[in-house]
Scaffold this motif. Sequence first.
Motif, PDB file in Angstrom:
ATOM      1  N   THR A 117       0.688  -1.331  -0.136  1.00 53.89           N
ATOM      2  CA  THR A 117      -0.061   0.022   0.121  1.00 53.89           C
ATOM      3  C   THR A 117       0.879   1.269   0.020  1.00 53.89           C
ATOM      4  OG1 THR A 117      -0.272   0.165   2.338  1.00 53.89           O
ATOM      5  CG2 THR A 117      -1.758  -1.108   1.215  1.00 53.89           C
ATOM      6  N   PRO A 118       1.692   1.193  -1.049  1.00 53.28           N
ATOM      7  CA  PRO A 118       2.521   2.559  -1.149  1.00 53.28           C
ATOM      8  C   PRO A 118       1.451   3.810  -1.411  1.00 53.28           C
ATOM      9  CG  PRO A 118       2.961   1.280  -3.000  1.00 53.28           C
ATOM     10  CD  PRO A 118       2.051   0.579  -2.170  1.00 53.28           C
ATOM     11  N   THR A 119       1.808   5.115  -0.894  1.00 53.10           N
ATOM     12  CA  THR A 119       1.031   5.988  -1.700  1.00 53.10           C
ATOM     13  C   THR A 119       1.576   6.325  -3.359  1.00 53.10           C
ATOM     14  OG1 THR A 119       1.328   7.097   0.696  1.00 53.10           O
ATOM     15  CG2 THR A 119       0.427   8.383  -1.127  1.00 53.10           C
ATOM     16  N   LEU A 120       0.436   6.416  -3.927  1.00 54.87           N
ATOM     17  CA  LEU A 120       0.861   6.243  -5.647  1.00 54.87           C
ATOM     18  C   LEU A 120      -0.322   7.254  -6.172  1.00 54.87           C
ATOM     19  CD1 LEU A 120       2.257   4.878  -7.861  1.00 54.87           C
ATOM     20  CD2 LEU A 120       0.333   2.971  -7.784  1.00 54.87           C
ATOM     21  N   VAL A 121       0.266   7.944  -7.091  1.00 52.61           N
ATOM     22  CA  VAL A 121      -0.761   8.669  -8.098  1.00 52.61           C
ATOM     23  C   VAL A 121      -0.075   8.209  -9.427  1.00 52.61           C
ATOM     24  CG1 VAL A 121      -1.273  10.773  -9.261  1.00 52.61           C
ATOM     25  CG2 VAL A 121      -0.552  10.749  -6.906  1.00 52.61           C
ATOM     26  N   PHE A 122      -1.021   7.647 -10.203  1.00 56.80           N
ATOM     27  CA  PHE A 122      -0.666   7.038 -11.469  1.00 56.80           C
ATOM     28  C   PHE A 122      -1.694   7.125 -12.636  1.00 56.80           C
ATOM     29  CE2 PHE A 122      -3.395   3.888  -9.678  1.00 56.80           C
ATOM     30  CZ  PHE A 122      -3.983   3.198 -10.456  1.00 56.80           C
ATOM     31  N   VAL A 123      -1.280   7.286 -13.762  1.00 62.55           N
ATOM     32  CA  VAL A 123      -2.053   7.074 -15.258  1.00 62.55           C
ATOM     33  C   VAL A 123      -1.882   5.620 -15.794  1.00 62.55           C
ATOM     34  CG1 VAL A 123      -2.360   8.131 -17.326  1.00 62.55           C
ATOM     35  CG2 VAL A 123      -1.559   9.490 -15.520  1.00 62.55           C
ATOM     36  N   GLU A 124      -3.031   5.109 -15.870  1.00 59.51           N
ATOM     37  CA  GLU A 124      -2.914   3.861 -16.588  1.00 59.51           C
ATOM     38  C   GLU A 124      -4.251   3.513 -17.455  1.00 59.51           C
ATOM     39  OE1 GLU A 124      -1.838   0.832 -18.478  1.00 59.51           O
ATOM     40  OE2 GLU A 124      -0.194   1.535 -17.232  1.00 59.51           O
ATOM     41  N   HIS A 125      -3.969   2.959 -18.408  1.00 62.24           N
ATOM     42  CA  HIS A 125      -5.224   2.698 -19.436  1.00 62.24           C
ATOM     43  C   HIS A 125      -5.739   1.162 -19.316  1.00 62.24           C
ATOM     44  CE1 HIS A 125      -5.062   6.706 -20.662  1.00 62.24           C
ATOM     45  NE2 HIS A 125      -3.866   6.657 -21.264  1.00 62.24           N
ATOM     46  N   ASP A 126      -4.832   0.277 -18.661  1.00 59.40           N
ATOM     47  CA  ASP A 126      -5.374  -0.923 -18.467  1.00 59.40           C
ATOM     48  C   ASP A 126      -6.596  -1.101 -17.302  1.00 59.40           C
ATOM     49  OD1 ASP A 126      -5.615  -3.574 -17.290  1.00 59.40           O
ATOM     50  OD2 ASP A 126      -3.569  -4.187 -18.203  1.00 59.40           O
ATOM     51  N   ARG A 127      -7.755  -1.603 -17.767  1.00 59.62           N
ATOM     52  CA  ARG A 127      -8.887  -1.581 -17.127  1.00 59.62           C
ATOM     53  C   ARG A 127      -8.856  -2.463 -15.762  1.00 59.62           C
ATOM     54  NH1 ARG A 127     -13.705   0.558 -17.023  1.00 59.62           N
ATOM     55  NH2 ARG A 127     -13.795   1.198 -19.277  1.00 59.62           N
ATOM     56  N   GLU A 128      -8.213  -3.408 -16.110  1.00 62.65           N
ATOM     57  CA  GLU A 128      -8.195  -4.548 -15.164  1.00 62.65           C
ATOM     58  C   GLU A 128      -6.995  -3.839 -13.958  1.00 62.65           C
ATOM     59  OE1 GLU A 128      -9.547  -8.640 -14.122  1.00 62.65           O
ATOM     60  OE2 GLU A 128      -9.772  -7.414 -15.933  1.00 62.65           O
ATOM     61  N   PHE A 129      -6.133  -3.557 -14.431  1.00 57.51           N
ATOM     62  CA  PHE A 129      -5.009  -2.877 -13.297  1.00 57.51           C
ATOM     63  C   PHE A 129      -5.774  -1.781 -12.492  1.00 57.51           C
ATOM     64  CE2 PHE A 129      -1.669  -0.122 -11.918  1.00 57.51           C
ATOM     65  CZ  PHE A 129      -0.576  -1.068 -11.574  1.00 57.51           C
ATOM     66  N   CYS A 130      -6.407  -0.905 -13.155  1.00 58.26           N
ATOM     67  CA  CYS A 130      -6.996   0.191 -12.425  1.00 58.26           C
ATOM     68  C   CYS A 130      -8.001  -0.325 -11.601  1.00 58.26           C
ATOM     69  CB  CYS A 130      -7.684   1.118 -13.600  1.00 58.26           C
ATOM     70  SG  CYS A 130      -6.397   1.972 -14.493  1.00 58.26           S
ATOM     71  N   ASN A 131      -9.063  -1.397 -11.967  1.00 60.23           N
ATOM     72  CA  ASN A 131     -10.079  -1.777 -11.067  1.00 60.23           C
ATOM     73  C   ASN A 131      -9.601  -2.284  -9.898  1.00 60.23           C
ATOM     74  OD1 ASN A 131     -11.891  -0.939 -12.848  1.00 60.23           O
ATOM     75  ND2 ASN A 131     -12.137  -2.809 -13.775  1.00 60.23           N
ATOM     76  N   ASN A 132      -8.263  -3.074  -9.959  1.00 58.62           N
ATOM     77  CA  ASN A 132      -7.649  -3.705  -8.862  1.00 58.62           C
ATOM     78  C   ASN A 132      -7.110  -2.874  -7.905  1.00 58.62           C
ATOM     79  OD1 ASN A 132      -8.702  -6.150  -9.803  1.00 58.62           O
ATOM     80  ND2 ASN A 132      -6.872  -6.895 -11.015  1.00 58.62           N
ATOM     81  N   VAL A 133      -6.483  -2.015  -8.277  1.00 56.84           N
ATOM     82  CA  VAL A 133      -5.286  -1.312  -7.676  1.00 56.84           C
ATOM     83  C   VAL A 133      -5.916   0.042  -7.197  1.00 56.84           C
ATOM     84  CG1 VAL A 133      -3.201   0.228  -7.929  1.00 56.84           C
ATOM     85  CG2 VAL A 133      -3.304  -2.217  -8.922  1.00 56.84           C
ATOM     86  N   ALA A 134      -6.836   0.812  -8.129  1.00 62.34           N
ATOM     87  CA  ALA A 134      -6.835   2.325  -7.403  1.00 62.34           C
ATOM     88  C   ALA A 134      -7.897   2.105  -6.307  1.00 62.34           C
ATOM     89  CB  ALA A 134      -7.592   2.907  -8.656  1.00 62.34           C
ATOM     90  N   THR A 135      -7.529   3.168  -5.445  1.00 64.36           N
ATOM     91  CA  THR A 135      -8.549   3.370  -4.201  1.00 64.36           C
ATOM     92  C   THR A 135      -9.351   4.427  -4.328  1.00 64.36           C
ATOM     93  OG1 THR A 135      -6.775   4.653  -2.838  1.00 64.36           O
ATOM     94  CG2 THR A 135      -6.811   2.533  -2.264  1.00 64.36           C
ATOM     95  N   LYS A 136      -9.034   5.522  -5.243  1.00 60.97           N
ATOM     96  CA  LYS A 136      -9.604   6.723  -5.579  1.00 60.97           C
ATOM     97  C   LYS A 136      -9.273   6.980  -7.133  1.00 60.97           C
ATOM     98  CE  LYS A 136      -8.233  10.812  -3.747  1.00 60.97           C
ATOM     99  NZ  LYS A 136      -8.133  11.800  -2.822  1.00 60.97           N
TER     100      LYS A 136
END
Length: 492
Positions: free
Chosen positions: A469-488
């Motif tokens: 759970t590092p603090t992370l800001v990211f841009v990514e267009h892989d839907r599966e990755f975003c659904n699994n990783v993003a908290t906001k």
Amino acid sequence: MSLINVTNLTFAYEGSYDNIFENVNFQIDTDWKLGFTGRNGRGKTTFLSLLLGKYEYSGNISAHVTFEYFPFQVDNKELNTIDVISEIFPDYIHWKLMRELSLLKVSEDVLYRPFDSLSNGEQTKVLLATLFIKENSFLLIDEPTNHLDMTARELVSDYLNTKSGYILVSHDRSFLDNCVDHILSINKTNIEIQKGNFSSWWENKVRQDNFELAEDEKLRRDIKRLSASSKRTGNWSHEVEKTKNGTRNSGSKVDKGYIGHKAAKMMKRSKAIEQRQNSAINEKSKLLKNIENSENLEITQLGYHKRQLAELDNISIFYGEKKVCSDVSFTIEQGERIALSGKNGSGKSSIIKLMCGEDIDFTGTLTKDSQLIISYVSQDTSNLQGNLTDYARDNGIDESLFKSILRKLDFSRIQFDKDISTYSGGQKKKVLIAKSLSEKAHLYIWDEPLNFIDVISRMQIEELLLEYTPTLVFVEHDREFCNNVATKIVEL
């Protein structure tokens, strides 16, 4: 329908001491929608180049089709788009081109604009439309998603689902699931084809891996037990044989014939146990050859004295007279994983560059502590060169940790001796991610980190982010990755 037959294919690049392919055999139906997957550096793009006849190889590839490769090479990007299309395909039929552009939701006016004025997404769609008006060809589509935002990926995936007769290289799980009916996978020791989409292939792979791991453990126990039993029986046989020259407890002479028979029987049993042991060892050698190295990654993040790391309040960014985004507001708190979402050109990368301290013209308020340490992964890998040892030293990171992470991301030790500039696109991105994971930071900022990176490595990175759970800001267009990783999710 026709078939592409690959027989005993062996290939290595000139001057290389490791084969990319060795005695490979498989068959492809040209009506398939074939997804092509495998870890970075395994030879996906190389295989497409072999189909196109770019390199000499041993073995045989027989095909009664014409191959077309995507993306096309565009040499004169300053030309109007319609002239670029004419250079690629001089005999194209205009109404067919318009039909494909309409399906991809590209307006006709882009044809009369310079090609280099189009966004990366528009360029990709135009070239795909040009590809699909080349009829009677088998299409080799190499990573079309790398410059597409999430909405465009869904559109292109739906578009490809209406087509057939292609090999599609992609590492986006959702994208593949929607538009392929077979999977061609380059494994550690072989190439295989399965009917179905990526998810069904992955499910079968996990099931096979788990079966092999269970069999491996069972055979390990059997070999250990048989080895001990063989040793005991051999010792018994030796001890019995020694009594031939001794006497019975009663003092009478021993029956050498009886003892010899008993020793021979013991020896026979020992040989039988040894044969079963060797058989178990042979069975074990057939296992685990294609189980991928996907060890857990680790990260050492720095603690921060405040819960809130940064705040953006009504940020608008300008390039000259052009406003690329407006009124962007959000806070970054410890442990959050924030996905910046929006179409290409909506200002996601500009927000990231502003947070990283680049000199950008903006209005609004950006609040962050001057002591905040940021680890940044850029989209751009073009400046990577030299060897990994020098790269680690120049970036002030621990070389052993850096290389250990790359090993876990499927780098072979052979790769450590090569110049980084010769790496595949995915391997270069892994260098940037391994560097970031080796840095101790309060905040990790990653701009499209997964471009070109293989699926298994994506899953490893997902697991890392969920575990640590590092603090992370990211841009990514892989839907599966975003659904699994993003908290906001911050929508631009």
